[in-house]
Design an enzyme around this catalytic site. Sequence first.
Site, PDB file in Angstrom:
ATOM      1  N   HIS A 237     -12.116  53.200  17.296  1.00  0.00           N
ATOM      2  CA  HIS A 237     -10.792  52.748  17.830  1.00  0.00           C
ATOM      3  C   HIS A 237     -10.980  51.448  18.822  1.00  0.00           C
ATOM      4  CE1 HIS A 237      -7.820  54.777  15.774  1.00  0.00           C
ATOM      5  NE2 HIS A 237      -8.407  55.821  15.595  1.00  0.00           N
TER       6      HIS A 237
ATOM      7  N   LYS B 210       4.165  48.094  24.802  1.00  0.00           N
ATOM      8  CA  LYS B 210       2.851  48.472  24.408  1.00  0.00           C
ATOM      9  C   LYS B 210       2.111  49.120  25.609  1.00  0.00           C
ATOM     10  CE  LYS B 210       1.513  44.493  22.900  1.00  0.00           C
ATOM     11  NZ  LYS B 210       0.891  45.172  21.439  1.00  0.00           N
ATOM     12  N   ARG B 211       1.318  49.961  25.684  1.00  0.00           N
ATOM     13  CA  ARG B 211       0.713  50.571  27.013  1.00  0.00           C
ATOM     14  C   ARG B 211       0.294  49.192  27.849  1.00  0.00           C
ATOM     15  NH1 ARG B 211      -0.735  55.784  27.495  1.00  0.00           N
ATOM     16  NH2 ARG B 211      -1.252  54.955  29.782  1.00  0.00           N
TER      17      ARG B 211
ATOM     18  N   THR C 285      -0.734  48.169  16.251  1.00  0.00           N
ATOM     19  CA  THR C 285       0.390  48.537  15.338  1.00  0.00           C
ATOM     20  C   THR C 285       1.757  47.962  15.437  1.00  0.00           C
ATOM     21  OG1 THR C 285       0.395  50.666  16.161  1.00  0.00           O
ATOM     22  CG2 THR C 285      -0.976  50.326  14.269  1.00  0.00           C
TER      23      THR C 285
ATOM     24  N   LYS D  74       5.184  46.830  13.476  1.00  0.00           N
ATOM     25  CA  LYS D  74       6.566  47.270  13.254  1.00  0.00           C
ATOM     26  C   LYS D  74       7.474  46.052  13.570  1.00  0.00           C
ATOM     27  CE  LYS D  74       4.443  51.333  15.643  1.00  0.00           C
ATOM     28  NZ  LYS D  74       4.256  51.850  16.932  1.00  0.00           N
TER      29      LYS D  74
ATOM     30  N   LYS E  45      -4.285  43.815  27.323  1.00  0.00           N
ATOM     31  CA  LYS E  45      -3.213  43.346  26.389  1.00  0.00           C
ATOM     32  C   LYS E  45      -2.362  42.017  27.237  1.00  0.00           C
ATOM     33  CE  LYS E  45      -2.606  47.952  24.709  1.00  0.00           C
ATOM     34  NZ  LYS E  45      -2.480  48.030  23.179  1.00  0.00           N
TER      35      LYS E  45
HETATM   36  C1  LIG Z   1       3.361  51.558  17.732  1.00  0.00           C
HETATM   37  C2  LIG Z   1       3.265  52.060  19.209  1.00  0.00           C
HETATM   38  C3  LIG Z   1       2.321  51.871  20.058  1.00  0.00           C
HETATM   39  C4  LIG Z   1       1.123  51.003  19.772  1.00  0.00           C
HETATM   40  O1  LIG Z   1       1.494  49.808  20.209  1.00  0.00           O
HETATM   41  P1  LIG Z   1       0.411  48.443  20.160  1.00  0.00           P
HETATM   42  O2  LIG Z   1       1.258  47.252  20.599  1.00  0.00           O
HETATM   43  O3  LIG Z   1      -0.103  48.479  19.089  1.00  0.00           O
HETATM   44  O4  LIG Z   1      -0.619  48.803  21.381  1.00  0.00           O
HETATM   45  C5  LIG Z   1       2.480  52.430  21.584  1.00  0.00           C
HETATM   46  N1  LIG Z   1       3.503  53.195  21.715  1.00  0.00           N
HETATM   47  C6  LIG Z   1       4.545  53.597  20.914  1.00  0.00           C
HETATM   48  C7  LIG Z   1       5.669  54.253  21.455  1.00  0.00           C
HETATM   49  C8  LIG Z   1       4.561  53.040  19.660  1.00  0.00           C
HETATM   50  O5  LIG Z   1       5.559  53.267  18.777  1.00  0.00           O
END
Ligand SMILES: *Cc1c(COP(=O)(O)O)cnc(C)c1O
Length: 817
Positions: free
Chosen positions: A354, A542-543, A650, A654, A548
């Site tokens: 990952h 995101k985190r 991911t 979305k 990032k």
């Molecule tokens: C999809 C998702 C993530 C992953 O987000 P990235 O932008 O791909 O790091 C993290 N937290 C939640 C709650 C998510 O739904």
Amino acid sequence: MFNKETFKKSVKDNVKTLYRRTLEEATPQQVFQAVSYAVKDVIIDDWLATQKTYEQEDPKTVYYMSMEFLMGRALGNNLLNLMAYDQVREALEELGFDLNAIEDQEPDPALGNGGLGRLAACFLDSLATLGYSAYGCGIRYRYGMFKQKIENGYQIEVPDQWLKDGYPFELRRPEYAKEVKFGGYVRVEMEPNGKMKFIQENYQSVLAIPFDMPIVGYNNHVVNTLRIWDAEAINNFQLDKFDKGEYHQAVEQENLAKTIVEVLYPNDNHYAGKELRLKQQYFFISASVQAAIEKYKKKHSDIHKFYEKVTFQLNDTHPTVAIAELMRILMDEEGLEWDEAWEITTKTCAYTNHTIMAEALEKWPIELFSKLLPRIYQIIEEINRRFIMEIQQKYPGNQEKIKKMAIIYDGQVKMAHLAIASGYSVNGVAKLHTEILKNQELKDFYEMMPWKFNNKTNGITQRRFLLHGNQPLASWVTDHIGKEWITDLPQISRLKVYADDEKAQQEFMNIKYQNKLRLAKYIYEHNGIEVDPRSIFDVQVKRLHEYKRQLLNILHVMYLYNQIKEHPDMEFYPRTFIFGAKAAAGYRRAKLTIKLINAVADVVNNDTSIGGKIKVVFIEDYRVSNAEMIFAAADVSEQISTASKEASGTSNMKFMLNGAITLGTMDGANVEIVEEVGEENAFIFGLRSDEVIQYEKNGGYYPMDIFNNDQDIRKVLMQLINGTYANGDMEMFRDIYDSLLNTKSSERADTYFILKDFKPYAEAHRQVEAAYRDEKRWAKMAILNTASCGKFTSDRTIQQYVDEIWHLDKVQIVTEG
Ligand SMILES: *Cc1c(COP(=O)(O)O)cnc(C)c1O
């Protein structure tokens, strides 16, 4: 089959038996519980039917082993997959309740940090929907991901008491409890037949108790199981110890049980190396592997064919002890020889990588590892010894290869090396990521065993992130192209014919507007900030992590604000910058970045002189439930990681599904998103991954040159240390300033190329603004994004795992009636 009247009666009965109340007297939480138990009743029939079918047909089963499952709420999703959502909404209306309000009573089971845990959850949904036999195996953390509160702009971590009211969608299964042993030493005995027997002695043990959660497939009566393990002390042992006066050891065992599943480590993409973490790993893996073998042996007498019916997918290196645990059970309990056990193990275990970030690689000190898991360590030593022999055979006399590839080296056990040497498959999670693995990070392994390496680009489930999260858009899509997209997302490309259709454009953008109103209301209620739903909703959720680059985003907001202040009459389309992010509790710079975002928000939002042209919002406690609403309302999807650092991402998928347009770097799955939607329908900027990698090989670059030559950037950076956003405090944000410019520390300056990418990022934002002003152009781009996301369903990802790695058998559930 679902029946509305039976359901209503069931809800009333449940309130009575659970709480000795009538429906009228029940609290909203009690109504949620009563409704959920009624739904669970409906699920149980399918759960049993699935179990029965699996027993009869005996399909191959995947055990998806993961430290994290970021499930999000179950009620609404279960109802949709059961095809009972509308009927339950009506039934509840007739009883005087609003389903949305009842859904809001459910805590988010947040047994994960971010992308890795959410991927596991999407995979379980797809496995059930596609009709594959699968278990999720994990830990029932007493406290999941912490709740985030923002106080005075700072993140405060509050314990997540998700089990406080009891969780209705879980089932305790004490009959499947397993003993897990830690510590002690290994005694070797010679058996009469000359075989060596290895016996762990003087250990502490914990009882692992499984809790099962149903994973409901979409409209197919399949219900798979997420099995998460709780820990309890072994009580009869304890009494025994008291009798013998071994009070101390009994208490230790009690404490071990209490602490082991207490809390999820809140680090995303970062390795901490804590002993308790290794205990958690072995705890759930030992229990899961024991359970898998026990289940297999109920139907099969020849353990040598285990891999024909079972496969283990290891979600990152966290579950990698499964390799040694399987070897241990096959040899020490099933009596196999090393070679027999090795053959089975290496055909059973597969590994997903990952990340390539060095600080995330799991390495355990031998001392700690061998003390906690003495027998497991012996086995890994032997795997290592044989692996080194293989390396020597292939590369005679090449010490460098051994140094780079050994499983045990320099006093450390390297879990990724163990997974690669012992697994039959190694996959990355996006095309670019897999290429970087093969050509850079894992080059030596790839050259030695190229057949193991493959790519499985991540995906997301459209059932949660469109069907549930954005019901108006889901209905609109179904009205235009039928409902096949729900289980066959590539069908959504049939929307492309509407991209230029003015009526469709208006409807699409009107739905977006309604979703923006909903989010604006949420923001007003939670932040007290009024945002204009006609402004561009530019979102980064995101985190919080340096790679990032939320910092790039907020520095750019500071730059825009300076521009407006300097040129009050300049053209500027109103923008709402929305952030949501949890920082690991011990990650100081990430937490300071949250403070900076909130500090900028305070100044900008309250400056009446800019006429509300910019608003900055930090959404507290970003999690799956509010994520669903945020994606639905986004215009712009910020995916701005330093190229090469984000394995896939991911949330980019979305957003795309919900018609937001990507503003991003050529990183992770962004590359494939652009491939699908076309460069003209995304905003791409910045260094490419090969450029970043080249700079890194040369020891970085000189951000000071940029600072000296660009007055816009210089002004923004000076504002970090002149108190502009800190009530005159010149020290508050100095660490961030230093991280970008200073070479005095051992750390390289601007490790993540923020200043290097700053101006290209600002230019990309200008293009976003221009595109948004052209309403038809924007609507077309938005529709094309939704229409082009077919590849990014986790159904496709899972089908590829099945076809190319697992080779599972598809199952159909026959139900009565
Ligand atoms: C999809 C998702 C993530 C992953 O987000 P990235 O932008 O791909 O790091 C993290 N937290 C939640 C709650 C998510 O739904």
